[in-house]
Write a protein that holds these residues in place. Structure first.
Motif, PDB file in Angstrom:
ATOM      1  N   SER A  23      23.817   2.449  35.780  1.00 24.10           N
ATOM      2  CA  SER A  23      23.478   1.488  36.288  1.00 24.10           C
ATOM      3  C   SER A  23      23.143   1.930  37.454  1.00 24.10           C
ATOM      4  N   GLN A  24      22.171   1.384  37.849  1.00 27.93           N
ATOM      5  CA  GLN A  24      21.645   1.924  39.698  1.00 27.93           C
ATOM      6  C   GLN A  24      22.475   2.677  40.466  1.00 27.93           C
ATOM      7  N   ALA A  25      23.827   2.595  40.658  1.00 26.16           N
ATOM      8  CA  ALA A  25      24.471   3.041  41.181  1.00 26.16           C
ATOM      9  C   ALA A  25      24.266   4.123  40.625  1.00 26.16           C
ATOM     10  N   GLU A  26      24.462   4.622  39.493  1.00 24.62           N
ATOM     11  CA  GLU A  26      25.559   5.594  38.511  1.00 24.62           C
ATOM     12  C   GLU A  26      24.152   6.743  39.334  1.00 24.62           C
ATOM     13  N   ALA A  28      21.916   6.142  41.211  1.00 21.82           N
ATOM     14  CA  ALA A  28      22.015   7.345  42.664  1.00 21.82           C
ATOM     15  C   ALA A  28      23.576   8.156  43.205  1.00 21.82           C
ATOM     16  N   LYS A  29      23.988   7.737  42.473  1.00 21.80           N
ATOM     17  CA  LYS A  29      25.500   8.470  42.709  1.00 21.80           C
ATOM     18  C   LYS A  29      25.142  10.053  42.647  1.00 21.80           C
ATOM     19  N   SER A  34      21.638   6.408  48.414  1.00 17.81           N
ATOM     20  CA  SER A  34      22.380   4.802  48.132  1.00 17.81           C
ATOM     21  C   SER A  34      21.387   4.143  46.842  1.00 17.81           C
ATOM     22  N   THR A  35      22.476   3.488  46.391  1.00 13.90           N
ATOM     23  CA  THR A  35      21.235   2.469  45.096  1.00 13.90           C
ATOM     24  C   THR A  35      19.934   1.380  46.114  1.00 13.90           C
ATOM     25  N   LEU A  38      17.517   4.165  45.418  1.00 18.32           N
ATOM     26  CA  LEU A  38      17.421   4.068  44.109  1.00 18.32           C
ATOM     27  C   LEU A  38      16.695   2.786  43.830  1.00 18.32           C
TER      28      LEU A  38
END
Length: 95
Positions: A23-26, A28-29, A34-35, A38
């Motif tokens: 995911s974008q969140a993964e 970004a981390k 931040s998401t 990204l």
């Protein structure tokens, strides 16, 4: 705005990310952003783009060669270091 070439590189990485199930969140981390940042990178309308360091991190995570990111079209000849450097310079160039 990004150049067409910059957007192609970002799109290549996005497709590879999605194919690998991240995911974008993964991502970004992993990149320590931040998401939302990204999302801006993956948006054509925003000027944000990946740094070379971020591209290398993504390639390592997704286990893809950086050449596949910068040479998305079929290349019939051996890709040299100079060819890769020229493509990276083209990517970094901001209009």
């Amino acid at each position: 705005m990004k150049t067409e070439y910059q957007y192609k590189i970002i799109t290549n990485l996005k497709k590879a990310r999605e194919k690998a199930g991240y995911s974008q969140a993964e991502i970004a981390k992993l990149l320590e952003i931040s998401t939302g940042q990204l999302g801006n990178i993956e948006s054509y309308k925003q000027p944000h783009k990946y740094t070379l360091t971020q591209i290398v991190k993504i390639c390592d995570l997704l286990k893809i060669n950086i050449e596949n990111v910068f040479f998305h079209e079929s290349v019939n000849k051996k890709i040299t270091n100079r060819m890769i450097i020229d493509k990276i310079i083209e990517y970094q160039h901001q209009k």
